[in-house]
Scaffold this motif. Structure first.
Motif, mmCIF file in Angstrom:
data_model
loop_
_atom_site.group_PDB
_atom_site.id
_atom_site.type_symbol
_atom_site.label_atom_id
_atom_site.label_comp_id
_atom_site.label_asym_id
_atom_site.label_seq_id
_atom_site.Cartn_x
_atom_site.Cartn_y
_atom_site.Cartn_z
ATOM 1 N N GLY A 113 0.831 -1.190 0.000
ATOM 2 C CA GLY A 113 0.000 0.000 0.000
ATOM 3 C C GLY A 113 0.869 1.244 0.000
ATOM 4 N N ASP A 114 0.720 2.080 -1.027
ATOM 5 C CA ASP A 114 1.508 3.311 -1.146
ATOM 6 C C ASP A 114 0.569 4.507 -1.156
ATOM 7 O OD1 ASP A 114 4.150 2.096 -1.565
ATOM 8 O OD2 ASP A 114 3.292 1.375 -3.437
ATOM 9 N N ARG A 115 0.757 5.415 -0.213
ATOM 10 C CA ARG A 115 -0.011 6.657 -0.172
ATOM 11 C C ARG A 115 0.952 7.789 0.140
ATOM 12 N NH1 ARG A 115 -5.230 4.805 -0.395
ATOM 13 N NH2 ARG A 115 -6.197 6.843 -0.264
ATOM 14 N N THR A 116 1.288 8.527 -0.889
ATOM 15 C CA THR A 116 2.218 9.644 -0.744
ATOM 16 C C THR A 116 1.644 10.864 -1.447
ATOM 17 O OG1 THR A 116 3.472 9.172 -2.769
ATOM 18 C CG2 THR A 116 4.163 8.038 -0.756
ATOM 19 N N ALA A 117 2.119 12.035 -1.053
ATOM 20 C CA ALA A 117 1.638 13.266 -1.669
ATOM 21 C C ALA A 117 2.517 14.437 -1.242
ATOM 22 C CB ALA A 117 0.190 13.559 -1.266
ATOM 23 N N LEU A 191 5.362 14.367 2.627
ATOM 24 C CA LEU A 191 6.438 15.228 2.126
ATOM 25 C C LEU A 191 7.130 14.432 1.021
ATOM 26 C CD1 LEU A 191 7.815 17.978 2.538
ATOM 27 C CD2 LEU A 191 9.501 16.799 3.958
ATOM 28 N N HIS A 192 6.509 14.448 -0.167
ATOM 29 C CA HIS A 192 6.921 13.571 -1.255
ATOM 30 C C HIS A 192 6.591 14.263 -2.577
ATOM 31 C CE1 HIS A 192 7.175 9.950 -3.761
ATOM 32 N NE2 HIS A 192 7.770 9.356 -2.755
ATOM 33 N N PRO A 193 7.437 14.118 -3.600
ATOM 34 C CA PRO A 193 7.174 14.827 -4.858
ATOM 35 C C PRO A 193 6.048 14.246 -5.697
ATOM 36 C CG PRO A 193 9.152 13.479 -5.056
ATOM 37 C CD PRO A 193 8.738 13.428 -3.620
ATOM 38 N N GLN A 194 5.655 12.988 -5.417
ATOM 39 C CA GLN A 194 4.631 12.339 -6.222
ATOM 40 C C GLN A 194 3.398 12.015 -5.393
ATOM 41 O OE1 GLN A 194 7.000 8.972 -7.720
ATOM 42 N NE2 GLN A 194 6.832 9.877 -9.763
ATOM 43 N N ARG A 195 2.244 12.185 -6.021
ATOM 44 C CA ARG A 195 0.985 11.803 -5.382
ATOM 45 C C ARG A 195 0.631 10.390 -5.831
ATOM 46 N NH1 ARG A 195 -4.872 13.078 -6.245
ATOM 47 N NH2 ARG A 195 -5.802 13.094 -4.160
ATOM 48 N N ARG A 196 0.620 9.478 -4.875
ATOM 49 C CA ARG A 196 0.330 8.076 -5.189
ATOM 50 C C ARG A 196 -0.751 7.555 -4.255
ATOM 51 N NH1 ARG A 196 5.783 4.857 -4.760
ATOM 52 N NH2 ARG A 196 5.921 6.083 -2.865
ATOM 53 N N ARG A 197 -1.687 6.825 -4.853
ATOM 54 C CA ARG A 197 -2.732 6.128 -4.101
ATOM 55 C C ARG A 197 -2.854 4.756 -4.732
ATOM 56 N NH1 ARG A 197 -1.950 10.053 -1.690
ATOM 57 N NH2 ARG A 197 -3.356 11.618 -0.841
ATOM 58 N N CYS A 198 -1.988 3.852 -4.335
ATOM 59 C CA CYS A 198 -1.847 2.597 -5.069
ATOM 60 C C CYS A 198 -1.792 1.404 -4.119
ATOM 61 C CB CYS A 198 -0.568 2.666 -5.915
ATOM 62 S SG CYS A 198 -0.405 1.364 -7.127
ATOM 63 N N THR A 199 -2.503 0.337 -4.487
ATOM 64 C CA THR A 199 -2.439 -0.935 -3.766
ATOM 65 C C THR A 199 -2.046 -2.010 -4.773
ATOM 66 O OG1 THR A 199 -4.222 -0.233 -2.282
ATOM 67 C CG2 THR A 199 -3.677 -2.582 -2.317
#
Length: 288
Positions: A113-117, A191-199
């Motif tokens: 599970g990746d959730r970054t933004a 605090l991340h350069p990419q917005r990810r909402r991925c499973t």
């Protein structure tokens, strides 16, 4: 503050009132609590003591003590709490859960599970509470209720990036094990350069990628695969089939959750995203 509330009510064509006014009104049988996370427990306890069913935004609580208070109040007052894990009502998430339960991917061996933004930095909750509940609300049902007791944290890191002196976690990684062969990993950062909402789900027969930010019709991708040369003296070879996508109606998940909340009020059924389901995810996020 009162002026802002009145202005917003006028804009929406409704009226404003105090929390006490709402809780004293016998015509109101349920409330939605969308407040700062630190206020969730106290407001929900007030609402339940007034006999109101509650839709409570996530995270339901910021501590184990707060969660136990909520569970005790729900039992004591005989009302139900739905936690705002809206992604459980996403049709692509439901389709992924169905594929796994039907064995379409084979035996599960890894779930990520990746959730970054580059997100809004918060001080009332850390990234574990801000991003973690949504990710785990998707991931945990994949392994099944009967295996939750075997789930254990085997690795955990957290980093205060913005203000190290305050110790407020802005990025975290958690690794979990279930049995001998299944591993789960959770990567969270605002605090991340990419917005990810991925499973990503990897089984013994196929892989699935749920990308919440992909265009409609391309959010749930399936890739069948095989591994050759496992019994030979050459390097194993990974053979990937062409990916295909699962199509859904793409009805907004919030609309579907609203409808289910009303159904639960009418039938007195327990909501799909109740306090016990929320607690399972929060226990992982609170683990040391």
């Amino acid at each position: 503050r009162a002026e802002r509330l009145t202005a917003l009510a006028d804009e929406l064509g409704t009226t404003s009132c105090s929390v006490d006014d709402v809780l004293k009104d016998s015509m109101i049988t349920a409330v939605v609590i969308a407040a700062p996370a630190m206020a969730h427990v106290a407001l929900a306890e007030q609402a339940m003591s007034a006999g109101k069913a509650v839709w409570l935004e996530k995270p339901a609580a910021l501590s184990r003590d707060g969660m136990e208070r909520l569970i005790a109040a729900e039992s004591r007052h005989g009302v139900h709490v739905m936690v705002g894990h809206v992604m459980r009502y996403d049709e692509n998430v439901e389709a992924l859960h169905d594929l796994v339960s039907q064995g379409a991917l084979g035996d599960l061996i890894r779930v990520e599970g990746d959730r970054t933004a580059p997100g809004r930095l918060r001080t009332d909750e850390n990234v574990l509470m801000g991003f973690g509940p949504h990710a785990l609300s998707i991931m945990l049902p994949l392994i099944g209720d009967e295996k939750l007791a075997d789930l254990r944290v085997v690795g955990r890191t957290g980093q205060a990036l913005v203000n190290p002196a305050a110790g407020h976690i802005d990025a975290a990684h958690i690794t979990l094990a279930c049995g001998d062969n299944l591993r789960l990993s959770l990567d969270l950062s605002w605090l991340h350069p990419q917005r990810r909402r991925c499973t990503t789900v990897i089984g013994t027969n196929a892989m699935a990628v749920l990308d919440e930010l992909a265009p409609p019709g391309h959010r749930l991708k399936i890739i069948n695969y095989a591994i050759k040369n496992l019994d030979h003296h050459r390097d194993p070879e990974l053979i990937l089939d062409a990916p295909y996508y699962i199509e859904t109606h793409e009805e907004p998940p919030l609309t579907r959750q609203c409808r289910d909340f009303i159904r639960c009020l009418q039938t007195q059924d327990r909501p799909r995203t109740g306090l016990l389901q929320a607690k399972a995810g929060l226990d992982i996020l609170w683990s040391e």
